[in-house]
Design an enzyme around this catalytic site. Structure first.
Site, short mmCIF file in Angstrom:
data_model
loop_
_atom_site.label_atom_id
_atom_site.label_comp_id
_atom_site.label_asym_id
_atom_site.label_seq_id
_atom_site.Cartn_x
_atom_site.Cartn_y
_atom_site.Cartn_z
N LYS A 36 0.86 -1.42 -0.09
CA LYS A 36 -0.12 -0.02 0.04
C LYS A 36 0.87 1.13 -0.11
CE LYS A 36 -1.78 1.50 3.97
NZ LYS A 36 -1.25 2.92 4.42
N ASN A 37 2.02 1.19 0.84
CA ASN A 37 2.43 2.48 0.98
C ASN A 37 3.54 2.76 -0.14
OD1 ASN A 37 1.36 2.74 3.46
ND2 ASN A 37 3.05 2.53 4.77
N CYS A 62 -4.56 12.57 13.99
CA CYS A 62 -4.83 10.98 13.83
C CYS A 62 -4.58 10.60 15.26
CB CYS A 62 -3.88 10.42 12.70
SG CYS A 62 -2.37 9.96 13.31
N ARG A 92 1.46 14.02 14.48
CA ARG A 92 1.90 13.70 12.92
C ARG A 92 1.88 14.95 12.04
NH1 ARG A 92 -0.58 8.53 10.57
NH2 ARG A 92 1.50 8.40 9.43
N ASP A 139 5.43 0.13 11.84
CA ASP A 139 4.30 -0.37 11.40
C ASP A 139 4.25 -2.06 11.75
OD1 ASP A 139 3.27 1.86 10.33
OD2 ASP A 139 3.54 1.41 8.33
N ARG A 148 -8.35 -0.91 5.21
CA ARG A 148 -7.47 0.18 4.33
C ARG A 148 -6.12 -0.38 4.04
NH1 ARG A 148 -5.81 3.95 8.55
NH2 ARG A 148 -4.38 4.47 6.87
C1 UD1 Z 1 4.67 6.59 6.48
C2 UD1 Z 1 3.87 5.29 6.48
C3 UD1 Z 1 3.35 4.89 7.66
C4 UD1 Z 1 4.74 4.60 8.96
C5 UD1 Z 1 5.52 5.79 8.99
C6 UD1 Z 1 6.98 5.44 9.73
C7 UD1 Z 1 2.78 5.88 4.43
C8 UD1 Z 1 1.57 5.88 3.67
N1 UD1 Z 1 2.70 5.75 5.65
O1 UD1 Z 1 3.87 7.60 7.36
O2 UD1 Z 1 2.75 3.72 7.79
O3 UD1 Z 1 4.21 4.38 10.00
O4 UD1 Z 1 6.10 6.25 7.31
O5 UD1 Z 1 7.65 4.67 9.00
O6 UD1 Z 1 3.63 5.46 3.83
N2 UD1 Z 1 7.16 14.23 11.19
C9 UD1 Z 1 7.22 15.43 11.61
N3 UD1 Z 1 7.20 16.56 10.38
C10 UD1 Z 1 6.87 16.15 9.07
C11 UD1 Z 1 6.92 14.62 8.71
C12 UD1 Z 1 6.94 13.69 9.94
O7 UD1 Z 1 7.74 15.72 12.45
O8 UD1 Z 1 6.71 17.03 8.34
C13 UD1 Z 1 7.61 13.10 12.20
C14 UD1 Z 1 6.53 12.28 12.36
O9 UD1 Z 1 5.60 12.93 13.50
C15 UD1 Z 1 6.98 11.03 13.10
C16 UD1 Z 1 8.36 10.70 12.10
O10 UD1 Z 1 8.35 12.07 11.55
O11 UD1 Z 1 7.42 11.11 14.49
C17 UD1 Z 1 8.07 9.80 10.83
O12 UD1 Z 1 6.99 10.22 10.17
P1 UD1 Z 1 6.93 9.91 8.78
O13 UD1 Z 1 8.09 9.08 8.13
O14 UD1 Z 1 6.58 11.26 7.97
O15 UD1 Z 1 5.61 8.94 8.50
P2 UD1 Z 1 4.52 8.98 7.28
O16 UD1 Z 1 5.20 9.37 5.96
O17 UD1 Z 1 3.28 9.99 7.79
#
Ligand code: UD1
Length: 417
Positions: free
Chosen positions: A22-23, A116, A121, A304, A396
């Site tokens: 999915k991701n 969420c 996040r 995950d 999902r």
């Molecule tokens: C993606 C995955 C999710 C997985 C996560 C971590 C998808 C659709 N989802 O989520 O399943 O759990 O990676 O492997 O691929 N952060 C910030 N600022 C930002 C972005 C992130 O502070 O602008 C922080 C987040 O709060 C978190 C960390 O960075 O603590 C990791 O988040 P991120 O890698 O961005 O996760 P997602 O891309 O949302």
């Protein structure tokens, strides 16, 4: 609303085909917006999140067709720049269209994803990176309004190697004028899958699998036929289920390279892992040892897989400590697992699991995607009947879950509540 009814206690046996990730699919769908013409995405899983992303890009003017696991996305004419709240709120990854729309049209209006179940996040790194490429960003009534008549190459260091931020910034940068260097990027396989597909489309990105991506902007990208990598989290979920039920399961098509850490930890826990030409064979005699894990960015232990690992450790001898560094609040499954008889104490972002526990069926509730998966695993190992409600979370991210587990011998069915 549907629920799952599981009669546990059956060791899982047989083969299960691992679906496309999915991701990895969601970023490829956003990438298709960068090219005029028809992009074909093969091995796309049939999941609710993929459907949602389809709706988001259709709203922008793309035509999306599905035939079995092949998706055709025709983004020849985009006539809208807005990803609305009602779609983005249901799936954070729809925010990827921000980078893609900027790359394709130079403007975008995308709803902020909102909160969420596990912590705030934020998307600050996405926005900072896109601003560094020269886009002007305003926040207007809950929407990100981005404008960039011409994106310009830059050097940008991500404060954290966020998967989503890396993808979003990359989608904008491939067409930016000149050279962009992105440092401290995510190296997750889903990012590498995207980098390879973008290069196939004509982008010039160097440094795949490393934490620095060097991008030379190109004027246009071409539509291509591409393929989604196997879902490492789905594979890990079936691994944990086989491990806890003392099963013997072949994960067909699973990619061992993407699961190095999980496989090493599983072996440490006493599960026999054999990599074959067809996939990964998981054999367990149910006599598990406690193993601590700490989530980390790839190639570390994926957040995950945290919930599923906690469940696996309920069957292990001794005390295991499971720490989530990436999402410290992601433990909503713990009280539900305790309803099934697990002995877990929480302190901050550390779960202390005391095992082994003989789990017993109960009524429980899904709280998010991976939490739900952890409850399914627990129910499969528990004696008696478990009813898991609110399973829309599972739809999902897990394709034909009850059918696949049934094929492995599980007594599992879906009922309408
Ligand atoms: C993606 C995955 C999710 C997985 C996560 C971590 C998808 C659709 N989802 O989520 O399943 O759990 O990676 O492997 O691929 N952060 C910030 N600022 C930002 C972005 C992130 O502070 O602008 C922080 C987040 O709060 C978190 C960390 O960075 O603590 C990791 O988040 P991120 O890698 O961005 O996760 P997602 O891309 O949302």
């Amino acid at each position: 609303m549907d629920k799952l009814v599981i009669e546990g206690g059956v060791p899982l046996q047989g083969e299960v085909r691992i679906a496309g990730a999915k991701n990895a699919t969601l970023p490829l769908m956003a990438a298709a917006l960068l090219a005029e013409g028809k992009t074909i995405v093969k091995n796309a899983p049939d999941l609710f999140d993929v459907l949602t992303m389809g709706r988001v890009i259709e709203r922008l003017g793309a035509d999306v067709q599905r035939h079995d696991h092949t998706m055709e996305i025709d983004a020849t004419s985009l006539d809208n720049f807005e990803a609305p709240y009602e779609l983005v709120k249901t799936m954070r990854a729809s925010v990827y269209v921000l980078g893609a729309l900027l790359g394709r049209c130079g403007k975008a209006r995308v709803s902020l994803p909102g909160g969420c179940a596990w912590g705030p996040r934020p998307i600050d790194i996405h926005l900072k990176g896109i601003q560094a490429l020269g886009a002007e960003i305003d926040l207007d009534h809950g929407y990100i309004v981005a404008d960039a008549p011409k994106l310009k190459g830059t050097r940008f260091f991500l404060d954290f190697p966020s998967v989503g931020a890396t993808i979003n910034i990359l989608l904008a940068a491939v067409k930016a004028e000149g050279e962009t260097v992105l440092e401290n990027v995510a190296r997750e396989p889903e990012v590498t899958n995207l980098v390879r597909v973008l290069n196939k489309m004509g982008a010039k990105i160097e440094g795949e699998k490393t934490s620095t991506l060097r991008i030379t902007g190109v004027d246009g990208l071409n539509p291509v036929t591409c393929s989604v990598i196997p879902d490492r989290i789905e594979a890990g979920t079936y691994l944990a289920a086989a491990g806890l039920t003392a099963g013997d399961v072949l994960l067909l098509g699973a990619e061992p390279e993407h699961l190095t850490m999980v496989l090493a930890k599983a072996a440490e826990a006493g599960i026999k892992i054999t990599v074959t030409t067809e996939g990964i064979r998981v054999e367990s005699d149910g006599n598990l040892r406690s193993v601590d894990v700490e989530t980390a960015i790839y190639p570390g232990f994926a957040t995950d897989m945290q919930a599923q690992w906690i469940t696996l450790m309920t069957g292990a001898h001794g005390v295991s400590l499971i720490t989530d560094i990436i999402y410290p609040d992601r433990f909503t499954h713990v009280p539900e697992l305790m309803r099934l008889g697990a002995r877990i104490s929480m302190k901050d972002n550390v779960a202390r699991v005391h095992g082994p526990s003989q789990l017993r069926g109960a009524q429980v509730m899904s709280t998010d995607l991976r939490a739900s998966a952890s409850l399914v695993i627990a129910a499969l190992a528990a004696s008696g009947r478990t009813d898991i409600s609110r399973i829309y979370h599972l739809d999902r991210g897990y394709e034909r879950l009850e059918e696949k587990f049934s094929q492995l011998g599980a007594r599992i069915k879906r009922e309408h509540e």
